[in-house]
Design a protein around this motif. Structure first.
Motif, mmCIF file in Angstrom:
data_model
loop_
_atom_site.group_PDB
_atom_site.id
_atom_site.type_symbol
_atom_site.label_atom_id
_atom_site.label_comp_id
_atom_site.label_asym_id
_atom_site.label_seq_id
_atom_site.Cartn_x
_atom_site.Cartn_y
_atom_site.Cartn_z
ATOM 1 N N ARG A 16 0.836 -1.193 0.000
ATOM 2 C CA ARG A 16 0.000 0.000 0.000
ATOM 3 C C ARG A 16 0.876 1.250 0.000
ATOM 4 N N ALA A 17 0.286 2.371 -0.415
ATOM 5 C CA ALA A 17 0.991 3.657 -0.364
ATOM 6 C C ALA A 17 -0.035 4.775 -0.255
ATOM 7 N N ASP A 18 0.445 5.964 0.120
ATOM 8 C CA ASP A 18 -0.419 7.131 0.254
ATOM 9 C C ASP A 18 -1.015 7.474 -1.109
ATOM 10 N N PHE A 19 -2.317 7.386 -1.182
ATOM 11 C CA PHE A 19 -3.009 7.544 -2.463
ATOM 12 C C PHE A 19 -2.912 8.961 -3.011
ATOM 13 N N ALA A 20 -2.804 9.945 -2.120
ATOM 14 C CA ALA A 20 -2.871 11.338 -2.567
ATOM 15 C C ALA A 20 -1.541 11.864 -3.076
ATOM 16 N N THR A 21 -0.477 11.096 -2.919
ATOM 17 C CA THR A 21 0.835 11.556 -3.359
ATOM 18 C C THR A 21 0.874 11.668 -4.878
ATOM 19 N N GLU A 22 1.213 12.857 -5.361
ATOM 20 C CA GLU A 22 1.286 13.075 -6.800
ATOM 21 C C GLU A 22 2.616 13.724 -7.147
ATOM 22 N N VAL A 23 3.024 13.562 -8.389
ATOM 23 C CA VAL A 23 4.254 14.181 -8.878
ATOM 24 C C VAL A 23 3.924 15.030 -10.089
ATOM 25 N N GLU A 24 4.843 15.957 -10.394
ATOM 26 C CA GLU A 24 4.592 16.862 -11.506
ATOM 27 C C GLU A 24 4.853 16.214 -12.858
ATOM 28 N N ASP A 25 5.610 15.136 -12.870
ATOM 29 C CA ASP A 25 5.935 14.454 -14.123
ATOM 30 C C ASP A 25 4.660 13.972 -14.798
ATOM 31 N N GLU A 26 4.423 14.382 -15.998
ATOM 32 C CA GLU A 26 3.190 14.047 -16.712
ATOM 33 C C GLU A 26 3.380 12.860 -17.657
ATOM 34 N N THR A 27 4.519 12.161 -17.538
ATOM 35 C CA THR A 27 4.748 10.997 -18.387
ATOM 36 C C THR A 27 3.603 10.008 -18.239
ATOM 37 N N THR A 28 3.069 9.517 -19.340
ATOM 38 C CA THR A 28 1.935 8.590 -19.272
ATOM 39 C C THR A 28 2.412 7.162 -19.477
ATOM 40 N N PHE A 29 1.651 6.247 -18.889
ATOM 41 C CA PHE A 29 1.957 4.828 -19.000
ATOM 42 C C PHE A 29 0.864 4.106 -19.766
ATOM 43 N N ASP A 30 -0.021 4.862 -20.409
ATOM 44 C CA ASP A 30 -1.137 4.187 -21.026
ATOM 45 C C ASP A 30 -0.775 3.472 -22.319
ATOM 46 N N THR A 31 0.529 3.463 -22.665
ATOM 47 C CA THR A 31 0.947 2.607 -23.772
ATOM 48 C C THR A 31 1.060 1.160 -23.304
ATOM 49 N N ILE A 32 1.090 0.945 -21.965
ATOM 50 C CA ILE A 32 1.123 -0.408 -21.425
ATOM 51 C C ILE A 32 -0.316 -0.905 -21.373
ATOM 52 N N ASN A 33 -0.652 -1.810 -22.233
ATOM 53 C CA ASN A 33 -2.033 -2.272 -22.345
ATOM 54 C C ASN A 33 -2.271 -3.617 -21.690
ATOM 55 N N SER A 34 -1.179 -4.306 -21.323
ATOM 56 C CA SER A 34 -1.346 -5.597 -20.661
ATOM 57 C C SER A 34 -0.077 -5.922 -19.887
ATOM 58 N N ILE A 35 -0.215 -6.865 -18.968
ATOM 59 C CA ILE A 35 0.930 -7.314 -18.183
ATOM 60 C C ILE A 35 0.856 -8.826 -18.049
ATOM 61 N N SER A 36 1.974 -9.506 -18.286
ATOM 62 C CA SER A 36 1.992 -10.967 -18.184
ATOM 63 C C SER A 36 2.396 -11.388 -16.781
ATOM 64 N N VAL A 37 2.085 -12.620 -16.437
ATOM 65 C CA VAL A 37 2.463 -13.142 -15.134
ATOM 66 C C VAL A 37 3.976 -13.170 -15.002
ATOM 67 N N ARG A 38 4.650 -13.486 -16.089
ATOM 68 C CA ARG A 38 6.115 -13.578 -16.056
ATOM 69 C C ARG A 38 6.726 -12.234 -15.669
ATOM 70 N N ASP A 39 6.090 -11.131 -16.050
ATOM 71 C CA ASP A 39 6.606 -9.793 -15.745
ATOM 72 C C ASP A 39 6.004 -9.202 -14.477
ATOM 73 N N LEU A 40 5.162 -9.978 -13.789
ATOM 74 C CA LEU A 40 4.408 -9.422 -12.673
ATOM 75 C C LEU A 40 5.304 -9.004 -11.512
#
Length: 518
Positions: A16-40
């Motif tokens: 778990r982590a503090d949900f409200a913590t935000e950073v100014e970096d606007e880099t997006t990760f929405d190019t990651i569309n799936s995750i395999s178990v091997r990479d979990l």
């Protein structure tokens, strides 16, 4: 919904982590569309659950197996929903990801990750469920290590190799929440009121997560271990919270409750399982922290705890109340759990525990020392009624609504004590009248048609037989809980020339020794 007693605890799989913590970096990760178990494993290094999210312990062993069967057979698995901040937070799909992580680690609540996360404070119940889950998975699916080993074997067919490769590389679909922390939190609550919805207790805890009672209850339920909901506080307060939580956990939940009951050494608070005990803890801690006007009545009536001092005070007040109920302190009444807090079949009864605690807390808050002396004077009579008429008292409790049972039992117990103080005999009809249930209650035992003794019947017979021969206090003649609360009293006081021999020693409640006799 599976029974609360057979749910798999996978809370250690994703931190778990503090949900409200935000950073100014606007880099997006929405190019990651799936995750395999091997990479979990790599992915979970930056994956977090919101700090307010409920524990990941809502799936039965069969649900865990069903999820893995869907995964290895290629069946549809709903997408997980994530939100990016300083970490990547799971908005929905925490159980799915945790099951896959548990499969990789062979940790279903009892492995290395769980042992470290819970500080080795893993209950027997949790270990048993973890082993049952592991056994089912190995029988119906196979372990992660099994699949990896098969892939390295030279003699497997190309078809089997292809199948295993697909299993090890299959991707779990990801969807992303756009927006700030408020939007992500709103999405969390909207999503989690659907599918497997938050129950009332979970929603109450999440929405009041900064209240001292919420923090206290979450600390106590895990004996100060697990996720540190209090980590934002200073080390001084954080350490104190963990110490006090561990102490209160031990008072309320030691030893483990087993069925059928084969000992009178019973935990005051019943079973220590998270799902079972959390509401009882919230109510108990609230009772211990109410003022003379009975405030706060509810969790949301408290102010937030910004520093940690309110949580420490909350825990100390709860320990003071628990110490008056049990233990070897001078003011301890040493109430016997089997008499005061367990029903006729050996099941812990929340309204009896909380109602009794409520009455004692009220008298403590009002500094009503005379009540405890008067209580002791009729204690033996009261306890004889609580044992002899357990069936009837259980029915009286059941006749009230869930929301009022604690207060109704507190009022019933208070009135019963007052009647006994008048020197009156109390019949079954008197008990019904005291409860205000005239004409609404028909007493009677429910007979089983089965040929085997149920655990409830075994517990009932054991408790009745054990109480019949149980040790009594030499001063008030009430039942002694010799495992938790006992005092060794000089029959002839030291100041009157009494000596420390066995012939001059009697067993009493601590309160009877220190407050009644003196």
């Amino acid at each position: 919904m599976a029974s609360k007693a057979v749910l798999v605890n996978l809370d250690a799989m994703i931190k778990r982590a503090d949900f409200a913590t935000e950073v100014e970096d606007e880099t997006t990760f929405d190019t990651i569309n799936s995750i395999s178990v091997r990479d979990l494993n790599d992915f979970t290094a930056i994956l977090r659950k919101p700090d307010f999210q409920r524990e990941t312990n809502h799936w039965s062993p069969n649900q865990v197996v069903s999820m893995l069967e869907s995964y290895v057979t290629g069946d549809l698995i709903p997408a997980v929903i994530l939100w990016k901040s300083s970490y990547i937070f799971v908005i929905d799909g925490g159980h799915r990801l945790s099951v896959l992580k548990a499969w990789i680690e062979d940790d279903y609540g009892d492995g290395p990750l769980s042992i470290k996360y819970f500080g080795s404070e893993i209950s027997k119940e949790q270990r048993n469920i973890a082993e049952k889950t592991r056994r089912l998975i190995n029988e119906r699916i196979g372990s992660w290590a099994h699949f990896k080993q098969r892939l390295s074997d030279e003699d497997i067919s190309s078809a089997e190799r292809n199948k295993i490769t697909n299993i090890l590389t299959r991707g779990l679909t990801i969807q992303w929440v756009k927006g700030n922390a408020d939007k992500a939190e709103s999405s969390f609550f909207n999503i989690n009121m659907q599918g497997t919805p938050l129950d009332e207790v979970e929603e109450l805890l999440l929405k009041n997560r900064h209240k001292p009672t919420s923090i206290s209850a979450r600390a106590v339920i895990r004996a100060g271990k697990g996720h540190r909901y209090w980590s934002a506080f200073s080390k001084e307060y954080s350490d104190k919270i963990e110490q006090e939580a561990y102490k209160l956990h031990s008072i309320l939940f030691d030893p483990d409750l087993n069925t059928p009951v084969k000992t009178l050494d019973l935990p005051l608070g019943g079973a220590r399982g998270v799902r079972v005990a959390i509401q009882l803890l919230i109510d108990f801690i609230l009772i211990a922290n109410r003022d003379n006007q009975g405030q706060p009545k509810t969790l949301d009536g408290q102010d937030d705890d910004e520093l940690g001092s309110k949580t420490v005070e909350s825990l100390k007040n709860a320990i003071d109340l628990a110490d008056r109920i049990t233990g070897n302190g001078n003011g301890s009444l040493g109430l016997h759990p089997a008499v005061y807090f367990y029903g006729p079949t050996g099941r812990h009864t929340g309204p009896m525990f909380l109602g009794t605690a409520f009455l004692i807390a009220q008298k403590m808050k009002n500094n009503d020392k005379e009540f405890f002396k008067k209580f002791t004077s009729i204690r033996s009579q009261l306890e004889n009624i609580l044992v002899k008429d357990k069936e009837l008292i259980s029915m009286i409790i059941q006749k009230n609504s869930n929301r009022t049972r604690d207060i109704k039992y507190k009022e019933f117990l208070d009135d019963l004590i007052k009647v006994l103080l008048l020197g009156n005999e109390v019949s079954e009809s008197d008990l019904i009248n005291l409860a205000g249930l005239q004409g609404k209650l028909v007493a009677g035992n429910v007979n089983s048609s089965g040929k085997k003794f149920s655990d409830d019947q075994k517990s009932k017979v054991f408790i009745n037989a054990a109480l019949y021969s149980s040790i009594r206090c030499s001063i008030c003649d009430g039942y002694l809980d010799s495992a938790k609360s006992i005092s060794y009293d000089h029959i002839t006081r030291v100041r009157d020339g009494g000596v420390g021999t066995g012939e001059n020693c009697q067993l009493t409640h601590p309160y009877c020794n220190q407050s009644v006799k003196n």
